[in-house]
Design a protein around this motif. Sequence first.
Motif, PDB file in Angstrom:
ATOM      1  N   HIS A 176      -7.840  19.894 -10.227  1.00 12.82           N
ATOM      2  CA  HIS A 176      -8.689  19.480 -11.726  1.00 12.82           C
ATOM      3  C   HIS A 176      -9.095  18.090 -11.975  1.00 12.82           C
ATOM      4  O   HIS A 176      -9.869  18.004 -12.892  1.00 12.82           O
ATOM      5  N   GLN A 177      -8.479  17.060 -10.998  1.00 10.16           N
ATOM      6  CA  GLN A 177      -8.717  15.598 -11.523  1.00 10.16           C
ATOM      7  C   GLN A 177     -10.284  15.175 -11.310  1.00 10.16           C
ATOM      8  O   GLN A 177     -10.966  15.640 -10.390  1.00 10.16           O
ATOM      9  N   TYR A 178     -10.636  14.601 -12.216  1.00  8.52           N
ATOM     10  CA  TYR A 178     -11.891  13.789 -12.243  1.00  8.52           C
ATOM     11  C   TYR A 178     -11.435  12.413 -11.162  1.00  8.52           C
ATOM     12  O   TYR A 178     -10.893  11.679 -11.734  1.00  8.52           O
ATOM     13  N   LEU A 179     -11.907  12.221  -9.930  1.00 10.55           N
ATOM     14  CA  LEU A 179     -11.471  11.103  -9.292  1.00 10.55           C
ATOM     15  C   LEU A 179     -12.575  10.104  -8.691  1.00 10.55           C
ATOM     16  O   LEU A 179     -13.612  10.192  -8.448  1.00 10.55           O
ATOM     17  N   ALA A 180     -12.096   8.997  -9.136  1.00 11.46           N
ATOM     18  CA  ALA A 180     -13.013   7.759  -9.049  1.00 11.46           C
ATOM     19  C   ALA A 180     -12.392   6.679  -8.181  1.00 11.46           C
ATOM     20  O   ALA A 180     -11.354   6.570  -8.392  1.00 11.46           O
ATOM     21  N   ALA A 231       0.916  -1.415  -0.197  1.00 17.11           N
ATOM     22  CA  ALA A 231      -0.041   0.051  -0.105  1.00 17.11           C
ATOM     23  C   ALA A 231       0.968   1.366  -0.063  1.00 17.11           C
ATOM     24  O   ALA A 231       0.523   2.157  -0.827  1.00 17.11           O
ATOM     25  N   GLU A 232       1.965   1.031   0.733  1.00 15.21           N
ATOM     26  CA  GLU A 232       2.897   2.406   0.686  1.00 15.21           C
ATOM     27  C   GLU A 232       3.706   2.547  -0.527  1.00 15.21           C
ATOM     28  O   GLU A 232       3.682   3.813  -1.104  1.00 15.21           O
ATOM     29  N   ASP A 233       3.789   1.656  -1.407  1.00 15.52           N
ATOM     30  CA  ASP A 233       4.475   1.558  -2.739  1.00 15.52           C
ATOM     31  C   ASP A 233       3.288   2.380  -3.572  1.00 15.52           C
ATOM     32  O   ASP A 233       3.794   3.178  -4.491  1.00 15.52           O
ATOM     33  N   MET A 234       2.020   1.924  -3.503  1.00 19.83           N
ATOM     34  CA  MET A 234       1.218   2.315  -4.332  1.00 19.83           C
ATOM     35  C   MET A 234       0.748   3.763  -4.120  1.00 19.83           C
ATOM     36  O   MET A 234       0.471   4.665  -4.949  1.00 19.83           O
ATOM     37  N   PHE A 235       0.858   4.243  -2.702  1.00 23.13           N
ATOM     38  CA  PHE A 235       0.627   5.516  -2.349  1.00 23.13           C
ATOM     39  C   PHE A 235       1.813   6.449  -2.966  1.00 23.13           C
ATOM     40  O   PHE A 235       1.147   7.490  -3.574  1.00 23.13           O
ATOM     41  N   VAL A 236       2.945   6.049  -2.888  1.00 20.39           N
ATOM     42  CA  VAL A 236       3.772   6.860  -3.559  1.00 20.39           C
ATOM     43  C   VAL A 236       3.927   6.885  -5.022  1.00 20.39           C
ATOM     44  O   VAL A 236       4.174   8.140  -5.446  1.00 20.39           O
ATOM     45  N   GLU A 237       3.463   5.888  -5.868  1.00 15.89           N
ATOM     46  CA  GLU A 237       3.482   6.156  -7.199  1.00 15.89           C
ATOM     47  C   GLU A 237       2.064   6.853  -7.808  1.00 15.89           C
ATOM     48  O   GLU A 237       2.259   7.411  -8.530  1.00 15.89           O
ATOM     49  N   MET A 238       1.048   6.690  -6.759  1.00 19.79           N
ATOM     50  CA  MET A 238      -0.134   7.280  -7.353  1.00 19.79           C
ATOM     51  C   MET A 238      -0.106   8.738  -6.930  1.00 19.79           C
ATOM     52  O   MET A 238      -0.416   9.558  -7.913  1.00 19.79           O
ATOM     53  N   ASN A 239       0.769   9.141  -5.858  1.00 15.36           N
ATOM     54  CA  ASN A 239       0.604  10.710  -5.603  1.00 15.36           C
ATOM     55  C   ASN A 239       1.823  11.060  -6.513  1.00 15.36           C
ATOM     56  O   ASN A 239       1.639  12.373  -7.079  1.00 15.36           O
ATOM     57  N   LYS A 240       2.798  10.328  -7.029  1.00 12.98           N
ATOM     58  CA  LYS A 240       3.930  10.916  -8.044  1.00 12.98           C
ATOM     59  C   LYS A 240       3.154  11.226  -9.373  1.00 12.98           C
ATOM     60  O   LYS A 240       3.444  12.264 -10.050  1.00 12.98           O
ATOM     61  N   HIS A 241       2.036  10.596  -9.926  1.00 16.38           N
ATOM     62  CA  HIS A 241       1.458  10.883 -11.197  1.00 16.38           C
ATOM     63  C   HIS A 241       0.280  11.554 -10.951  1.00 16.38           C
ATOM     64  O   HIS A 241      -0.353  11.962 -11.963  1.00 16.38           O
ATOM     65  N   TYR A 242       0.019  11.869  -9.784  1.00 17.21           N
ATOM     66  CA  TYR A 242      -1.521  12.460  -9.802  1.00 17.21           C
ATOM     67  C   TYR A 242      -1.828  13.724 -10.396  1.00 17.21           C
ATOM     68  O   TYR A 242      -2.693  14.147 -10.968  1.00 17.21           O
ATOM     69  N   GLN A 243      -0.527  14.879 -10.162  1.00 18.21           N
ATOM     70  CA  GLN A 243      -0.789  16.125 -10.462  1.00 18.21           C
ATOM     71  C   GLN A 243      -1.086  16.226 -11.900  1.00 18.21           C
ATOM     72  O   GLN A 243      -2.024  17.163 -12.499  1.00 18.21           O
ATOM     73  N   GLU A 244      -0.424  15.313 -12.731  1.00 15.86           N
ATOM     74  CA  GLU A 244      -0.488  15.474 -14.059  1.00 15.86           C
ATOM     75  C   GLU A 244      -1.657  14.777 -14.786  1.00 15.86           C
ATOM     76  O   GLU A 244      -1.620  14.857 -16.055  1.00 15.86           O
ATOM     77  N   SER A 245      -2.357  14.058 -14.104  1.00 15.28           N
ATOM     78  CA  SER A 245      -3.589  13.236 -14.538  1.00 15.28           C
ATOM     79  C   SER A 245      -4.864  13.973 -14.554  1.00 15.28           C
ATOM     80  O   SER A 245      -5.047  14.969 -13.751  1.00 15.28           O
ATOM     81  N   LEU A 247     -16.786  15.059 -18.454  1.00 19.98           N
ATOM     82  CA  LEU A 247     -15.664  15.913 -18.636  1.00 19.98           C
ATOM     83  C   LEU A 247     -16.095  16.884 -19.850  1.00 19.98           C
ATOM     84  O   LEU A 247     -15.892  17.928 -20.007  1.00 19.98           O
ATOM     85  N   ARG A 248     -16.997  16.236 -20.799  1.00 18.54           N
ATOM     86  CA  ARG A 248     -17.368  16.965 -21.941  1.00 18.54           C
ATOM     87  C   ARG A 248     -18.393  18.239 -21.311  1.00 18.54           C
ATOM     88  O   ARG A 248     -18.242  19.272 -22.031  1.00 18.54           O
ATOM     89  N   LYS A 249     -19.226  17.869 -20.461  1.00 14.74           N
ATOM     90  CA  LYS A 249     -20.070  19.205 -19.915  1.00 14.74           C
ATOM     91  C   LYS A 249     -19.377  20.064 -19.274  1.00 14.74           C
ATOM     92  O   LYS A 249     -19.594  21.110 -19.257  1.00 14.74           O
ATOM     93  N   GLN A 250     -18.337  19.663 -18.594  1.00 19.12           N
ATOM     94  CA  GLN A 250     -17.261  20.592 -17.820  1.00 19.12           C
ATOM     95  C   GLN A 250     -16.866  21.593 -18.870  1.00 19.12           C
ATOM     96  O   GLN A 250     -16.565  22.593 -18.745  1.00 19.12           O
ATOM     97  N   ARG A 251     -16.402  21.048 -19.815  1.00 20.35           N
ATOM     98  CA  ARG A 251     -15.812  21.683 -20.956  1.00 20.35           C
ATOM     99  C   ARG A 251     -16.707  22.780 -21.669  1.00 20.35           C
ATOM    100  O   ARG A 251     -16.326  23.954 -21.990  1.00 20.35           O
TER     101      ARG A 251
END
Length: 404
Positions: free
Chosen positions: A320-324, A255-269, A400-404
């Motif tokens: 700005h992310q859509y989070l599911a 879980a710690e590994d996953m937390f680190v990697e998800m956080n690393k890529h989060y801002q650009e997603s 996301l289309r509606k948001q645009r």
Amino acid sequence: MLKDKKIAVYLCGGIAVYKTADLVRQLIKKGAQVKVAMTQSAVQFITPYTFQILTKQPVYTEIFDKEDKESVSHIHLADWADAALVVPATANIIAKMANGMADDFVSTALLATTAPIFIVPAMNTHMLENPATVRNMETLKKDGRMLMEPDTGFLAEGYEGKGRMPEPEKIIEMLQLHLIRLDSSLALTGRKVLISAGGTKERIDPVRYITNDSSGKMGYQLAEVARDAGAEVTLVSASGLPNPFGVSVVAVESAEDMFVEMNKHYQESDIVIMAAAVSDYKPDHQEKQKMKKTSSNQEMTLKMKQTKDILAYLGKHKQHQYLAGFAAETHDVARYAESKLQKKKADMIIANDVSNPQAGFNKDTNEVTIFTTDKDPISVSVRSKKEVAALILDEIAGKLRKQR
């Protein structure tokens, strides 16, 4: 992706041409319409009749076709194709294409082709690395042609080297991926999608761990569907499933590994889907050596502590992310899902009853209810996980289309 696509396959005279019968067959199985043209050198290795039987179409070998009185054959084929595939691309055809030469059916039709052209070089290592060939391939890349990297392995000459034609499956994956990237009309074109998958493992000692029954299949189907919808996909995986082509896979365990990697890529997603079954607890202490039992009847107590709540953290730091996220429950599914939607600050929660024998962990099918913040829940009856993934991503793309 290849269904009803018109693919012109241009076969050249290398020993690897024997693999192309299977390639053509697989393209047809994918739903593509296929027509074949062959150089005179290719005809020396394999008969045109083979491809006539496979495609149920005439095979083009002569630039001056006396039997076709209604069209100019090489122009007709060039205009007909949605994409052209040159395989195995010899040094000879690469040189002709790079320099605009047209002295047989294949080179003439390719010069007239305006559809995307995909080139699969296959030749002896020394020919491949010759400065002239390297220069010609660079010219083709600058001209907008897609060249696939040859494989390394045992060559016809009897020694190891680079220059082998990739297997048909890899060629088809390449073709599909680049057709996807060229299609600007797809629902998720230009979007970056981050997905987690699999059940995390929390180590007790070097040989033991705590985990769950998640196979990762749902997350992988989401990744493949997002890829096919034009997205750039990163998959953070705690699963051992094969990597999907065209998807950037980051392997993790805990879980710690996953937390680190998800956080690393989060801002650009743009879209983030937590489909992984993340362990809620981990051992308070991980032993460095294998734990041994000291007597036959001794009990062992394992002290546990909570892992980081990745979905809650992402929700708290959402911009700005859509989070599911997913909610795997065994009872009171709707109540827990609605609570999770609010507490985690998610935009969507996909809930499923993992006690259902047709849904949940390690199954090929799923049955879910989609909860969002702005509309009534959507019930999705039992169907393949790929179909469920498509419905989830269609819903997100619509938001996301509606948001645009």
